[in-house]
Each structure stands twice: as structure tokens, then as C-alpha cells.
Design a protein around this motif. Sequence first.
Motif, PDB file in Angstrom:
ATOM      1  N   ASP A 169       0.853  -1.181   0.000  1.00 56.41           N
ATOM      2  CA  ASP A 169       0.000   0.000   0.000  1.00 56.41           C
ATOM      3  C   ASP A 169       0.898   1.243   0.000  1.00 56.41           C
ATOM      4  OD1 ASP A 169      -2.833   1.210   0.865  1.00 56.41           O
ATOM      5  OD2 ASP A 169      -1.260   2.128   2.102  1.00 56.41           O
ATOM      6  N   SER A 170       0.493   2.293  -0.702  1.00 55.65           N
ATOM      7  CA  SER A 170       1.347   3.477  -0.819  1.00 55.65           C
ATOM      8  C   SER A 170       1.594   4.153   0.532  1.00 55.65           C
ATOM      9  CB  SER A 170       0.772   4.465  -1.832  1.00 55.65           C
ATOM     10  OG  SER A 170      -0.567   4.735  -1.564  1.00 55.65           O
ATOM     11  N   THR A 171       0.632   4.120   1.438  1.00 56.03           N
ATOM     12  CA  THR A 171       0.870   4.673   2.782  1.00 56.03           C
ATOM     13  C   THR A 171       1.907   3.831   3.513  1.00 56.03           C
ATOM     14  OG1 THR A 171      -1.401   5.494   2.880  1.00 56.03           O
ATOM     15  CG2 THR A 171      -0.214   5.322   4.970  1.00 56.03           C
ATOM     16  N   LEU A 172       1.826   2.530   3.368  1.00 54.51           N
ATOM     17  CA  LEU A 172       2.792   1.629   3.996  1.00 54.51           C
ATOM     18  C   LEU A 172       4.193   1.865   3.435  1.00 54.51           C
ATOM     19  CD1 LEU A 172       2.760  -0.555   6.144  1.00 54.51           C
ATOM     20  CD2 LEU A 172       2.281  -2.227   4.367  1.00 54.51           C
ATOM     21  N   ARG A 173       4.283   2.074   2.132  1.00 54.61           N
ATOM     22  CA  ARG A 173       5.594   2.389   1.519  1.00 54.61           C
ATOM     23  C   ARG A 173       6.153   3.671   2.098  1.00 54.61           C
ATOM     24  NH1 ARG A 173       3.304   0.518  -3.315  1.00 54.61           N
ATOM     25  NH2 ARG A 173       2.751   2.634  -3.944  1.00 54.61           N
ATOM     26  N   ALA A 174       5.305   4.688   2.237  1.00 57.59           N
ATOM     27  CA  ALA A 174       5.763   5.964   2.788  1.00 57.59           C
ATOM     28  C   ALA A 174       6.255   5.795   4.222  1.00 57.59           C
ATOM     29  CB  ALA A 174       4.641   7.002   2.719  1.00 57.59           C
ATOM     30  N   LEU A 175       5.518   5.037   5.031  1.00 55.52           N
ATOM     31  CA  LEU A 175       5.927   4.761   6.416  1.00 55.52           C
ATOM     32  C   LEU A 175       7.287   4.070   6.460  1.00 55.52           C
ATOM     33  CD1 LEU A 175       2.602   3.400   7.893  1.00 55.52           C
ATOM     34  CD2 LEU A 175       3.978   5.161   8.969  1.00 55.52           C
ATOM     35  N   LEU A 176       7.420   3.020   5.662  1.00 51.33           N
ATOM     36  CA  LEU A 176       8.667   2.253   5.660  1.00 51.33           C
ATOM     37  C   LEU A 176       9.833   3.083   5.151  1.00 51.33           C
ATOM     38  CD1 LEU A 176       7.333  -1.190   4.387  1.00 51.33           C
ATOM     39  CD2 LEU A 176       8.185  -0.657   6.689  1.00 51.33           C
ATOM     40  N   ARG A 177       9.604   3.865   4.120  1.00 51.15           N
ATOM     41  CA  ARG A 177      10.697   4.690   3.583  1.00 51.15           C
ATOM     42  C   ARG A 177      11.164   5.731   4.592  1.00 51.15           C
ATOM     43  NH1 ARG A 177       7.895   5.031  -2.359  1.00 51.15           N
ATOM     44  NH2 ARG A 177       9.078   3.314  -3.302  1.00 51.15           N
ATOM     45  N   ALA A 178      10.224   6.418   5.228  1.00 50.38           N
ATOM     46  CA  ALA A 178      10.603   7.431   6.221  1.00 50.38           C
ATOM     47  C   ALA A 178      11.331   6.778   7.399  1.00 50.38           C
ATOM     48  CB  ALA A 178       9.369   8.189   6.697  1.00 50.38           C
TER      49      ALA A 178
END
Length: 174
Positions: free
Chosen positions: A116-125
Amino acid sequence: MTEPNSIQAVIAQLAEAQKQRAEPHLTSRQRRARTVARLAAVQALYQMELAGEGVDTVITEFLSHRFDSDLEGEVMAEADEDYFQEIVRGVIGGQRDIDAAIKARLASNWRMERLDSTLRALLRAGAWELRERRDVPREIVIDEYVELAKAFFDDAEAKFVNAALDGVARDALG
């Protein structure tokens, strides 16, 4: 994905969790501002991916219109704007390496694009902080992003974020 909580509810949830593990060199106000910066960084990364906007455009929007203003009918808490910018610019600047670090912690049949794009953003940050901000205790970084995951997702995704970021942190220590 569960229905996301309000911004104020997420910030309150993170603040409560943060009481358990504080960065000793920061005041409670500074810790809260850093928490808001992390939340905003995830939102900015998500927005950049979905809208295809550039880093400068999104950062300017957050600095000019989102911080200390009305968001979703609520006033957003004070943010550490410098830390926000550092996370967002750091993730974008190092995204290839960050994504590789995250991919190393995914099951062999999973690709970043499936998340999920929100999950990607969380993991990247979170991965950026773990790799680049060695001055911030890894437990705090992991806990903050797990709490953010709980605000947007069910427990399964929060556990996934915990395991993936823990692995990234161990890999970063090398």
C-alpha cells in the motif's frame, strides 16, 4: 486498511506512546514536534507518490499551508519543520538505497509495488531515519512508525512495519 483516525487522534495516540520512551535530550514539546514532523513526512511522501508532485512543491505546500493551520477541520500541532524537510528530502535523495534496504526485508515473493502506498511511505521514512539519523535511538524510530502504522492500518500491518524496520535497523548497524 482501516479508516484512518483524525490527525489530532493520531497525534494524541503517538504522544501517549511516546511517554513510554522519550529521547532524553529533547523536551516534551520538541518530541511532540518531531512526532508531528514524522506524520507529516509520511503524508508528504504519500502525496508525492500519488500526485506525482516534486519534493520542493510538496515541502512548500506543507510549510505554507499545512503546519500551524487547519487540516481536516482541526489545527495541526506544532511540527519540527526542519526535521520534516530532512526526512522528506532524505527519502527522495536516497530512495534507491532505502528501497533496497526495505526489499531485503520483504518476503521473497513481495515487491515494493505490492505494498500500500501509505505503507511504503511509512517504511521509507522509518528506514531513512534508521540509516541516516544514528543520533536518534532506533527503538524510538521504530516505535513511532509502528504507532503511525496502527493509526492507518490493522495490527498485522503494524507488526509488519515493526519487523521490517527492525531488520533495516540491524542491517544498518552492519
